[in-house]
Design an enzyme around this catalytic site. Structure first.
Site, short mmCIF file in Angstrom:
data_model
loop_
_atom_site.label_atom_id
_atom_site.label_comp_id
_atom_site.label_asym_id
_atom_site.label_seq_id
_atom_site.Cartn_x
_atom_site.Cartn_y
_atom_site.Cartn_z
N SER A 129 3.36 -19.23 91.28
CA SER A 129 2.78 -18.33 90.62
C SER A 129 1.92 -19.11 89.61
CB SER A 129 3.43 -17.28 90.06
OG SER A 129 3.76 -16.48 90.83
N GLU A 130 0.74 -18.49 89.16
CA GLU A 130 -0.16 -19.31 87.85
C GLU A 130 -0.56 -17.98 87.25
OE1 GLU A 130 -3.23 -21.85 89.49
OE2 GLU A 130 -1.87 -22.81 90.58
N PRO A 131 -1.05 -18.46 85.75
CA PRO A 131 -1.30 -17.47 84.95
C PRO A 131 -2.40 -16.46 85.69
CG PRO A 131 -1.37 -19.28 83.78
CD PRO A 131 -1.26 -19.87 85.25
N GLY A 145 0.33 -14.12 90.79
CA GLY A 145 1.15 -14.50 91.81
C GLY A 145 1.33 -13.82 93.22
N TRP A 192 6.13 -18.41 85.24
CA TRP A 192 7.09 -17.69 85.72
C TRP A 192 8.01 -18.70 86.82
CZ3 TRP A 192 6.73 -13.89 82.87
CH2 TRP A 192 5.65 -13.23 82.72
N GLN A 248 22.78 8.36 83.61
CA GLN A 248 22.84 9.98 82.94
C GLN A 248 24.11 10.48 83.21
OE1 GLN A 248 19.79 10.70 82.06
NE2 GLN A 248 20.43 12.77 81.45
N ILE A 249 24.99 10.26 84.38
CA ILE A 249 26.34 10.75 84.44
C ILE A 249 27.24 10.19 83.42
CG2 ILE A 249 28.17 10.77 85.84
CD1 ILE A 249 26.29 10.57 88.25
N GLU A 275 9.67 -11.38 93.36
CA GLU A 275 9.64 -11.51 94.92
C GLU A 275 8.44 -10.59 95.57
OE1 GLU A 275 11.30 -13.68 96.84
OE2 GLU A 275 12.09 -14.67 94.82
#
Lengths: 141, 389
Positions: free
Chosen positions: B131-133, B136, B162, B340-341, B367
């Site tokens: 990935s690059e700026p 990705g 990343w 929540q429970i 991913e």
């Protein structure tokens, strides 16, 4: 990167309520503002950053009027005890990885860990490398 | 398809389950709630145990000295390994060994000598630089890091984002555009040593969980031609295969966390009394628990279907995308319901729920985001783009 905030001199008259109870990372420095220790207030630190900073700088007696105390109040490492004068901190939910980052930056710039961290029984996991020194390091900070 | 586990699979799963419950979970009581490493002495002791179990480096193929675990069993193990606080991103804190990135098995003999074998032995660590700026999810178009050949070397300029572990790595597999006129065929994978002049970690990028990735820059970084991994221009296919394979155990790990959260919530619902009755007697709680079970079982079947196809050598890209989407979204819902429970306790760092809640949110993006998984499946359904069902 380093904690970018300016150093604050510890003031015994400081109202501890002004310090955050949140998780985060902090640095302690000597009278010349050289870093002595890089610490963290973790998810299990009682009273968060407030508790961690107070345990380094103050005593149970001084906090006698407060409704809390830190279990390790006053038990400082030799290179910190009586030498720490300044602090700065950063509230950070991701205190653990940020702690590692600040330690990594320090080690890259100084080629060693701060003296307090070298003595600390809690050692960080293996630290990474940046392959460059910060501008602060070039200025001798 | 046979849904029954073989005797061997049952034995392996029982062993791994016992290991997680009896060896890993008790150690977490003394670790920071966001810790992702064990104390070194515990790490060494437990690695010796996994070696004895014959499951150390289970992702390493048998011909390279690994135990030779098939994909279906590996998927079942992944579901077990994540059933502890740090399990989603640090299954068993890595004491089963991590192994090299799959692409390295395509390396030349000399590359294997320099990178693959030392990685298998735990002497070197690599990172994945895709990935690059600029993005990705669409590497074929987003990769702007440029490589220009100069004699026996390539001069690489650009940067990556990343990249987990690049700050501690000895080398990385870095995807570079070597021919801007050829689209996805113009991308080449290079093995880059992290001490190469011009390689720089600009900063660590903090994220929602207690983890950081890196931002890298390459300035006139000279890499030998012999460090090309696979073929020149073959980088995209190499990355794509790696990503599709990785999605199956990645998906199963999410189910493991959901299983453990669900177990905690069931116990709590039976014990906790409100307005004179246990929570478990309330229809609202019962429905939440049933919905959890449905999400868990659906995800498990999707993962096993993908693993089964991969093991048989059939095309599995559609199934692995479906498994990734169902398990990450389903596990997120399960943990949300469990919190929540559990009420206030579910929010506290006394329990792992809040950590899983944050981590599972990332899973819907890491991913390949859910939307990209849908694009991959739509391409197959509509017979557009590359690949087939």
């Amino acid at each position: 990167m380093r904690i970018r905030k300016p150093w604050t001199a510890w003031d015994d008259a400081l109202d501890w309520k002004q310090l955050p109870g949140a998780m985060g990372v902090y640095e302690l420095a000597d009278a010349d503002q050289r870093t002595l220790y890089i610490g963290k207030a973790s998810g299990t630190s009682p009273f968060g950053l407030r508790g961690e900073l107070c345990r380094h700088f103050t005593t149970a007696e001084a906090l006698a009027g407060a409704n809390w105390t830190h279990p390790r109040m006053g038990e400082d490492l030799p290179s910190i005890k009586g030498k720490a004068r300044f602090y700065r901190y950063e509230v950070n939910h991701n205190y653990y990885s940020r702690w590692i980052e600040v330690l990594t930056r320090y080690r890259e710039d100084h080629e060693t860990l701060p003296p307090g961290n070298l003595e600390d029984p809690e050692q960080p996991p293996p630290l990474g490398r940046y392959h460059w020194k910060s501008e602060d390091a070039a200025r001798g900070l | 398809m046979d849904f029954e586990l073989s005797e061997e699979q049952r034995l392996i799963i029982d062993n791994v389950r016992r290991f997680i419950r009896e060896e890993i979970r008790p150690l977490e009581a003394d670790l920071d709630p966001d810790a992702y490493r064990l104390k070194p002495e515990d790490e060494a002791r437990l690695e010796a145990m996994t070696n004895e179990m014959g499951l150390f480096q289970m992702d390493v193929p048998q011909e390279y000295g690994g135990p030779g675990v098939d994909t279906v069993t590996r998927t079942l193990i992944a579901e077990e390994l994540s059933q502890h606080r740090a399990g989603l991103y640090a299954p068993a804190y890595g004491v089963f060994g991590s192994g090299p990135q799959g692409q390295l098995y395509n390396a030349t003999e000399s590359q294997k000598e320099n990178y693959l074998w030392p990685t298998i032995r735990g002497e070197k660590h690599g990172f994945f630089g895709l990935s690059e700026p600029s993005g990705g999810s669409d590497p074929a178009r987003a990769i702007q890091t440029r490589g220009v050949r100069d004699g026996d070397e390539w001069v690489i300029n650009g940067g990556k984002l990343w990249n987990s572990g690049a700050d501690t790595a000895d080398y990385g597999i870095v995807y570079v555009r070597t021919d801007p006129t050829k689209g996805r065929q113009g991308i080449t994978a290079f093995i880059v040593d992290t001490d190469t002049p011009g390689f720089r970690v600009n900063r660590l990028v903090q994220v929602l969980r207690s983890h950081y990735t890196t931002e890298l820059s390459f300035s006139d970084m000279r890499v030998p031609h012999e460090n090309i991994l696979g073929e020149e221009g073959g980088g995209f296919a190499l990355a794509n295969d790696y990503l599709a394979r990785n999605r199956i155990p990645y998906s199963a790990a999410g189910i493991g966390v959901a299983v453990y959260a669900h177990e905690i919530a069931i116990e709590w619902a039976k014990q906790r009394v409100t307005f004179g009755e246990p929570l478990a007697s309330r229809q609202a709680i019962q429905w939440m628990l049933v919905d959890n079970e449905i999400d868990i079982r659906t995800a498990r079947w999707a993962c096993l279907a993908a693993a089964d196809k991969a093991e048989k050598g059939l095309p599995f890209r559609f199934e692995s995308s479906m498994a990734k989407l169902i398990s990450t979204e389903g596990a997120g819902r399960v943990v949300d319901r469990c919190m929540q429970i559990m009420g206030g306790l579910g929010m506290s760092k006394d329990l792992p729920m809040e950590r899983w809640y944050r981590e599972l949110r990332i899973r819907r993006i890491g991913e390949g985001p859910s939307e990209v998984q849908r694009i991959v499946m739509a391409r197959d359904l509509l017979n557009i783009g590359s690949g087939s069902r």
